[in-house]
Design a protein around this motif. Sequence first.
Motif, PDB file in Angstrom:
ATOM      1  N   ALA A   1       0.840  -1.194   0.000  1.00  0.00           N
ATOM      2  CA  ALA A   1       0.000   0.000   0.000  1.00  0.00           C
ATOM      3  C   ALA A   1       0.876   1.245   0.000  1.00  0.00           C
ATOM      4  CB  ALA A   1      -0.910   0.007   1.221  1.00  0.00           C
ATOM      5  N   PHE A   2       0.554   2.186  -0.875  1.00  0.00           N
ATOM      6  CA  PHE A   2       1.287   3.444  -0.998  1.00  0.00           C
ATOM      7  C   PHE A   2       0.350   4.584  -0.604  1.00  0.00           C
ATOM      8  CE2 PHE A   2       3.312   0.378  -3.693  1.00  0.00           C
ATOM      9  CZ  PHE A   2       4.671   0.641  -3.578  1.00  0.00           C
ATOM     10  N   LEU A   3       0.707   5.316   0.453  1.00  0.00           N
ATOM     11  CA  LEU A   3      -0.167   6.333   1.016  1.00  0.00           C
ATOM     12  C   LEU A   3       0.384   7.731   0.781  1.00  0.00           C
ATOM     13  CD1 LEU A   3      -0.494   3.615   2.761  1.00  0.00           C
ATOM     14  CD2 LEU A   3      -1.552   5.086   4.463  1.00  0.00           C
ATOM     15  N   THR A   4      -0.525   8.642   0.504  1.00  0.00           N
ATOM     16  CA  THR A   4      -0.191  10.056   0.398  1.00  0.00           C
ATOM     17  C   THR A   4      -1.203  10.824   1.233  1.00  0.00           C
ATOM     18  OG1 THR A   4       0.625   9.725  -1.862  1.00  0.00           O
ATOM     19  CG2 THR A   4       0.220  11.990  -1.151  1.00  0.00           C
ATOM     20  N   ALA A   5      -0.734  11.606   2.194  1.00  0.00           N
ATOM     21  CA  ALA A   5      -1.632  12.325   3.092  1.00  0.00           C
ATOM     22  C   ALA A   5      -2.509  13.301   2.328  1.00  0.00           C
ATOM     23  CB  ALA A   5      -0.832  13.064   4.156  1.00  0.00           C
ATOM     24  N   GLY A   6      -3.768  13.386   2.746  1.00  0.00           N
ATOM     25  CA  GLY A   6      -4.716  14.272   2.096  1.00  0.00           C
ATOM     26  C   GLY A   6      -5.464  13.554   0.984  1.00  0.00           C
ATOM     27  N   SER A   7      -6.410  14.240   0.395  1.00  0.00           N
ATOM     28  CA  SER A   7      -7.201  13.665  -0.689  1.00  0.00           C
ATOM     29  C   SER A   7      -7.410  14.700  -1.778  1.00  0.00           C
ATOM     30  CB  SER A   7      -8.560  13.182  -0.176  1.00  0.00           C
ATOM     31  OG  SER A   7      -9.416  12.847  -1.255  1.00  0.00           O
TER      32      SER A   7
ATOM     33  N   VAL B   1      -4.662   6.312  -1.382  1.00  0.00           N
ATOM     34  CA  VAL B   1      -3.970   5.019  -1.286  1.00  0.00           C
ATOM     35  C   VAL B   1      -4.021   4.302  -2.623  1.00  0.00           C
ATOM     36  CG1 VAL B   1      -3.772   2.848  -0.020  1.00  0.00           C
ATOM     37  CG2 VAL B   1      -4.718   4.852   1.120  1.00  0.00           C
ATOM     38  N   ARG B   2      -2.871   3.761  -3.021  1.00  0.00           N
ATOM     39  CA  ARG B   2      -2.798   2.894  -4.193  1.00  0.00           C
ATOM     40  C   ARG B   2      -2.151   1.575  -3.772  1.00  0.00           C
ATOM     41  NH1 ARG B   2      -0.289   6.202  -9.135  1.00  0.00           N
ATOM     42  NH2 ARG B   2      -0.989   4.343 -10.277  1.00  0.00           N
ATOM     43  N   TYR B   3      -2.538   0.504  -4.450  1.00  0.00           N
ATOM     44  CA  TYR B   3      -2.074  -0.833  -4.096  1.00  0.00           C
ATOM     45  C   TYR B   3      -1.403  -1.476  -5.312  1.00  0.00           C
ATOM     46  CZ  TYR B   3      -5.771  -0.012  -0.616  1.00  0.00           C
ATOM     47  OH  TYR B   3      -6.584   0.536   0.346  1.00  0.00           O
ATOM     48  N   PHE B   4      -0.239  -2.057  -5.084  1.00  0.00           N
ATOM     49  CA  PHE B   4       0.473  -2.748  -6.158  1.00  0.00           C
ATOM     50  C   PHE B   4       0.848  -4.158  -5.714  1.00  0.00           C
ATOM     51  CE2 PHE B   4       0.854   1.529  -7.644  1.00  0.00           C
ATOM     52  CZ  PHE B   4       1.037   1.450  -9.023  1.00  0.00           C
TER      53      PHE B   4
ATOM     54  N   VAL C   1      -8.733   6.955   0.495  1.00  0.00           N
ATOM     55  CA  VAL C   1      -9.351   7.284  -0.788  1.00  0.00           C
ATOM     56  C   VAL C   1      -8.698   6.394  -1.845  1.00  0.00           C
ATOM     57  CG1 VAL C   1      -9.890   9.110  -2.429  1.00  0.00           C
ATOM     58  CG2 VAL C   1      -9.727   9.635   0.018  1.00  0.00           C
ATOM     59  N   THR C   2      -9.425   5.396  -2.297  1.00  0.00           N
ATOM     60  CA  THR C   2      -8.910   4.393  -3.227  1.00  0.00           C
ATOM     61  C   THR C   2      -9.498   4.626  -4.610  1.00  0.00           C
ATOM     62  OG1 THR C   2     -10.669   2.741  -2.999  1.00  0.00           O
ATOM     63  CG2 THR C   2      -8.990   2.812  -1.252  1.00  0.00           C
ATOM     64  N   SER C   3      -9.041   3.864  -5.565  1.00  0.00           N
ATOM     65  CA  SER C   3      -9.541   4.016  -6.935  1.00  0.00           C
ATOM     66  C   SER C   3     -10.994   3.601  -7.072  1.00  0.00           C
ATOM     67  CB  SER C   3      -8.683   3.193  -7.904  1.00  0.00           C
ATOM     68  OG  SER C   3      -8.836   1.808  -7.658  1.00  0.00           O
ATOM     69  N   VAL C   4     -11.512   2.821  -6.094  1.00  0.00           N
ATOM     70  CA  VAL C   4     -12.908   2.387  -6.170  1.00  0.00           C
ATOM     71  C   VAL C   4     -13.808   3.221  -5.262  1.00  0.00           C
ATOM     72  CG1 VAL C   4     -12.349   0.036  -6.856  1.00  0.00           C
ATOM     73  CG2 VAL C   4     -12.512   0.601  -4.415  1.00  0.00           C
ATOM     74  N   GLY C   5     -13.221   4.178  -4.541  1.00  0.00           N
ATOM     75  CA  GLY C   5     -14.014   5.035  -3.675  1.00  0.00           C
ATOM     76  C   GLY C   5     -13.421   5.129  -2.283  1.00  0.00           C
ATOM     77  N   PRO C   6     -14.000   5.990  -1.434  1.00  0.00           N
ATOM     78  CA  PRO C   6     -13.486   6.146  -0.084  1.00  0.00           C
ATOM     79  C   PRO C   6     -13.797   4.942   0.796  1.00  0.00           C
ATOM     80  CG  PRO C   6     -15.442   7.494  -0.397  1.00  0.00           C
ATOM     81  CD  PRO C   6     -15.101   6.929  -1.730  1.00  0.00           C
ATOM     82  N   VAL C   7     -12.803   4.535   1.596  1.00  0.00           N
ATOM     83  CA  VAL C   7     -12.945   3.397   2.498  1.00  0.00           C
ATOM     84  C   VAL C   7     -12.617   3.869   3.919  1.00  0.00           C
ATOM     85  CG1 VAL C   7     -12.070   1.100   3.106  1.00  0.00           C
ATOM     86  CG2 VAL C   7     -12.347   1.739   0.693  1.00  0.00           C
ATOM     87  N   PRO C   8     -13.623   4.036   4.784  1.00  0.00           N
ATOM     88  CA  PRO C   8     -13.339   4.399   6.171  1.00  0.00           C
ATOM     89  C   PRO C   8     -12.668   3.231   6.902  1.00  0.00           C
ATOM     90  CG  PRO C   8     -15.641   4.836   5.575  1.00  0.00           C
ATOM     91  CD  PRO C   8     -15.060   3.981   4.499  1.00  0.00           C
TER      92      PRO C   8
END
Length: 307
Positions: free
Chosen positions: A59-65, A81-84, A122-129
């Motif tokens: 998981a690759f995280l960047t603060a903020g949206s 967040v992006r996942y590889f 905030v993922t490519s498929v939408g926000p995930v709390p």
Amino acid sequence: MTTTHAAGSPGATPEVLRYTAFTTVPEGGNPAGVVPDATGLGDAEMLAIAARLGYSETAFLTAGSQDPAVSARDDQQAYAVRYFSPEAEVSFCGHATVAAAVALAERDRAGSGSGSAEYVFVTSVGPVPVTVTEADGTLRATLTSVEPSVEGAADDDVAEALAALGWTAGDLDPLLPPRIAFAGARHLVLAAATRARLADLSYDFERLAALMRRLDVTTVQLVWRESGSVFHARDPFPVGGVVEDPATGAAAAAFGAYARELGLVPAETVLTVHQGDDMGRPGVLTVTLREGDPRVRVSGAAVRIPD
């Protein structure tokens, strides 16, 4: 000696953490890479880091949206967040989400003294709390999926999947029919009639991968029903360059939607999914369904893997 610079700066070497999700011991669950600050990293760099780690996902995280539709509450922190996987980007990954949330909460606990925290990924498929709670020194994360869906699986596609797995139609549980379920990523759900059938997994890697690419599914979710609320699962993941995923949060969320859609469980229920036992990396995933809320919640502990 290696110097770690702030992410995004020239010559930056991002911090890469290793956690394992759905377990309380480093030897269990599903390992994931976590990059807490992926600012400035390009696709090729993220893929290279994921490939170097060799875990099913990082998981690759960047603060903020950057999504104007996402508004975090004052007590929440938002992260893009992006996942590889080692071979490709993945739309959503549950175990890496749990791992990343616990990693953030541990970092934040150093300043606040509390491991409890709330995030919005905030993922490519939408926000995930994602909510993190602490009990007896153990941190547990609960993700709330995007709205799920369940669709039929064509007979020819099921037959091809069985052929690739080396299964027969008689190996399936007739009370749990094949479906494609989605809760952030698509999964082909196939239910084994016996625990022994589930335990004996040896499949044609390239043949199954080809089918999965055609169907646009992330894993094949193989399950066996122990009781009305307890299931065992295995997830071949050849499209990610991984033979098997040890504990799969996204698939567990999709399976929760599947179980509800087919009326296998009450509208309000808690399911337990055991995964990784056959790989020697046991993990436990808790799947919660709430009446009136189509989303699925998946919970589990996570711990850091010693360097």
